[in-house]
Enzyme design. Structure first.
Site, PDB file in Angstrom:
ATOM      1  N   ARG A 152     -48.868 -68.750 -44.102  1.00  0.00           N
ATOM      2  CA  ARG A 152     -49.182 -68.679 -42.820  1.00  0.00           C
ATOM      3  C   ARG A 152     -50.720 -69.477 -42.916  1.00  0.00           C
ATOM      4  O   ARG A 152     -51.151 -69.783 -43.843  1.00  0.00           O
ATOM      5  CB  ARG A 152     -49.410 -67.213 -42.380  1.00  0.00           C
ATOM      6  CG  ARG A 152     -48.264 -66.421 -42.268  1.00  0.00           C
ATOM      7  CD  ARG A 152     -48.358 -64.964 -42.141  1.00  0.00           C
ATOM      8  NE  ARG A 152     -48.770 -64.286 -43.323  1.00  0.00           N
ATOM      9  CZ  ARG A 152     -49.135 -63.087 -43.375  1.00  0.00           C
ATOM     10  NH1 ARG A 152     -49.063 -62.163 -42.210  1.00  0.00           N
ATOM     11  NH2 ARG A 152     -49.608 -62.520 -44.583  1.00  0.00           N
ATOM     12  N   LYS A 202     -54.936 -64.049 -44.890  1.00  0.00           N
ATOM     13  CA  LYS A 202     -55.107 -62.960 -45.698  1.00  0.00           C
ATOM     14  C   LYS A 202     -56.573 -63.009 -46.140  1.00  0.00           C
ATOM     15  O   LYS A 202     -57.421 -63.753 -46.001  1.00  0.00           O
ATOM     16  CB  LYS A 202     -54.369 -63.585 -46.920  1.00  0.00           C
ATOM     17  CG  LYS A 202     -52.749 -63.263 -46.504  1.00  0.00           C
ATOM     18  CD  LYS A 202     -52.323 -61.938 -46.264  1.00  0.00           C
ATOM     19  CE  LYS A 202     -52.640 -60.647 -47.281  1.00  0.00           C
ATOM     20  NZ  LYS A 202     -52.328 -59.294 -46.635  1.00  0.00           N
ATOM     21  N   TYR A 216     -57.587 -60.712 -41.895  1.00  0.00           N
ATOM     22  CA  TYR A 216     -57.456 -59.399 -42.422  1.00  0.00           C
ATOM     23  C   TYR A 216     -57.958 -59.210 -43.674  1.00  0.00           C
ATOM     24  O   TYR A 216     -58.306 -60.056 -44.481  1.00  0.00           O
ATOM     25  CB  TYR A 216     -55.644 -59.521 -42.773  1.00  0.00           C
ATOM     26  CG  TYR A 216     -54.722 -59.542 -41.797  1.00  0.00           C
ATOM     27  CD1 TYR A 216     -54.766 -58.204 -40.863  1.00  0.00           C
ATOM     28  CD2 TYR A 216     -53.783 -60.333 -41.458  1.00  0.00           C
ATOM     29  CE1 TYR A 216     -53.735 -58.161 -39.633  1.00  0.00           C
ATOM     30  CE2 TYR A 216     -52.855 -60.347 -40.412  1.00  0.00           C
ATOM     31  CZ  TYR A 216     -52.852 -59.337 -39.627  1.00  0.00           C
ATOM     32  OH  TYR A 216     -52.029 -59.081 -38.401  1.00  0.00           O
ATOM     33  N   HIS A 265     -58.286 -55.329 -45.241  1.00  0.00           N
ATOM     34  CA  HIS A 265     -57.676 -54.368 -45.924  1.00  0.00           C
ATOM     35  C   HIS A 265     -58.663 -53.917 -46.945  1.00  0.00           C
ATOM     36  O   HIS A 265     -58.229 -53.629 -48.242  1.00  0.00           O
ATOM     37  CB  HIS A 265     -56.258 -54.577 -46.494  1.00  0.00           C
ATOM     38  CG  HIS A 265     -55.310 -55.038 -45.384  1.00  0.00           C
ATOM     39  ND1 HIS A 265     -54.648 -54.011 -44.519  1.00  0.00           N
ATOM     40  CD2 HIS A 265     -54.851 -56.194 -45.035  1.00  0.00           C
ATOM     41  CE1 HIS A 265     -53.986 -54.636 -43.696  1.00  0.00           C
ATOM     42  NE2 HIS A 265     -53.867 -55.933 -43.952  1.00  0.00           N
ATOM     43  N   GLU A 310     -57.280 -55.912 -38.772  1.00  0.00           N
ATOM     44  CA  GLU A 310     -56.763 -54.810 -38.757  1.00  0.00           C
ATOM     45  C   GLU A 310     -57.453 -53.590 -38.098  1.00  0.00           C
ATOM     46  O   GLU A 310     -56.892 -52.283 -37.943  1.00  0.00           O
ATOM     47  CB  GLU A 310     -56.154 -54.305 -40.061  1.00  0.00           C
ATOM     48  CG  GLU A 310     -57.196 -53.803 -41.112  1.00  0.00           C
ATOM     49  CD  GLU A 310     -57.903 -55.106 -41.882  1.00  0.00           C
ATOM     50  OE1 GLU A 310     -58.753 -54.623 -42.773  1.00  0.00           O
ATOM     51  OE2 GLU A 310     -57.642 -56.141 -41.338  1.00  0.00           O
ATOM     52  N   ASP A 353     -50.718 -52.674 -48.458  1.00  0.00           N
ATOM     53  CA  ASP A 353     -51.767 -53.365 -48.122  1.00  0.00           C
ATOM     54  C   ASP A 353     -52.899 -52.392 -48.020  1.00  0.00           C
ATOM     55  O   ASP A 353     -54.403 -52.696 -48.290  1.00  0.00           O
ATOM     56  CB  ASP A 353     -51.840 -54.116 -46.697  1.00  0.00           C
ATOM     57  CG  ASP A 353     -51.198 -55.516 -46.931  1.00  0.00           C
ATOM     58  OD1 ASP A 353     -51.644 -56.402 -47.986  1.00  0.00           O
ATOM     59  OD2 ASP A 353     -50.387 -55.910 -46.112  1.00  0.00           O
TER      60      ASP A 353
END
Length: 371
Positions: free
Chosen positions: A15, A75, A94, A96, A118, A270
């Site tokens: 991605r 990511k 993101y 996490h 997120e 995650d």
């Protein structure tokens, strides 16, 4: 603002943070975009397309991180990327963090301002930047679960839809949110027997009104989970506590009593995973067998369908990227409390309560940072 888009370096992650169409929108509003060469060629977005959209291209990640005021990724930053971040720079991706103390401490040392997709919210209390990937992961979970049930993959040799004269497979989904409801939709489409377990009666009512007798819904209690998980062919963990570590809903002892060859797919991995036996895996080695049960715990599931995932994600993130670039991060977060909830780390301090609590770190509230 100068916006940098590096190529993702996490294993099997294809991605990209911005598409050429996103770049065109940013450039049209006077911003500069620097994209690492080859950042998205694997999913059909060529360097030429980025250049035509108005981006400049960089040889490698170093000039991207060095020049950009804001880094837009997909990511969480890998160790080599964390070392390139600096004080005064914005990271939008993101993260996490609640299940990753090493990354959190690295971001704190960098001094960067880190905004997590997120934990951004909306007026309904939903998570608009997590939802697109939850939709993808939910739909993928049944696809990969069905594959893992094949005998060659270590599964029990069960066809989820069954055939005339043979009962369909039993699918249990823990969590009826975005990923869980998308998983249920796919499982029912294959003809499986589907049960969704959730602790929100309102959500269970919504699912019942939508799907009726095609789906069983149960209120989440320890007894209900145990009763449904033990005989299941496929269990999908789709629970989410925004910004926090996922609760462990299925114990090792429970897994040990499941039928050998059953499959667990942990979408919540995650955030640490919701099965006690879960541990992160990658697309090159997505599964392992624990207590006789096949586990699929890939931490970036949507990366397997990277073009679809990128388009879905950037549709959701672009308005926030435009706001941060146009107003500056502080004003953008001050004027949008929902975006403000995305602030996780700022100049060495953790600013999200769930992250601080789960990692045992001191909290500096986002409100105090923005005041």
């Amino acid at each position: 603002m100068k916006i940098g888009v590096p190529k993702e370096i996490k294993a099997y992650e294809y991605r990209v943070g911005l598409t050429p169409a996103s770049v065109r929108e940013l450039v049209s509003q006077g911003h500069e975009v620097l994209v690492e060469k080859g950042a998205a060629t694997d999913i059909g977005f060529t360097d030429q397309a980025y250049r035509a959209a108005g981006a400049s291209l960089a040889d490698g990640p170093e000039p991207v991180f060095a020049a950009a005021d804001m880094i837009v990724k997909v990511k969480e930053p890998q160790p080599a990327e964390i070392t390139r971040l600096r004080r005064g720079q914005v990271l939008f991706t993101y993260l996490h963090l609640a299940a990753d103390k090493v990354q959190t401490e690295g971001l704190m040392r960098s001094g960067a301002t880190c905004i997590a997709y997120e934990t951004v919210t909306d007026a309904r209390g939903s998570l608009p930047l997590l939802a697109p990937m939850s939709e993808v992961a939910g739909r993928m979970s049944v696809q990969v679960g069905a594959h893992c049930l094949e005998r060659r993959q270590g599964g029990a040799g069960v066809l989820l839809g069954g055939v005339p004269g043979v009962a369909p497979g039993r699918v249990v989904i823990l969590g009826g949110g975005v990923s869980g409801s998308n998983a249920a939709r796919m499982a029912m489409g294959l003809g499986a027997e589907v049960t969704v377990i959730d602790r929100s009666l309102a959500r269970l009512m919504e699912l019942d009104m939508q799907y009726g007798s095609r789906m069983r819904t149960l209120y989440a209690t320890a007894e209900a989970i145990e009763h449904e998980v033990l005989p299941a062919d496929l269990v999908i963990g789709a629970v989410l506590v925004p910004g926090a570590a996922a609760p462990k809903l299925v114990s090792r002892e429970m897994v040990s009593r499941m039928r050998p060859g059953s499959v667990l797919v942990d979408i919540a991995i995650d955030q640490g995973g919701c099965f006690e036996t879960s541990r992160p895996t990658s697309h090159d080695e997505p599964t392992y067998v624990e207590e006789g049960v096949v586990h699929y715990c890939v931490t970036n599931m949507p990366g397997a369908v990277a073009r679809t995932s990128t388009l879905a994600l950037t549709n959701a993130t672009l308005p926030f990227v435009l706001a941060i670039a146009g107003k500056g991060w502080r004003r953008a977060l001050q004027e949008d409390a929902h975006l403000g909830r995305g602030l996780n780390v700022h100049e060495g301090k953790v600013t999200h309560a769930a992250v601080a609590r789960d990692l045992g770190l001191a909290l500096t509230t986002a409100e105090s940072v923005l005041a």
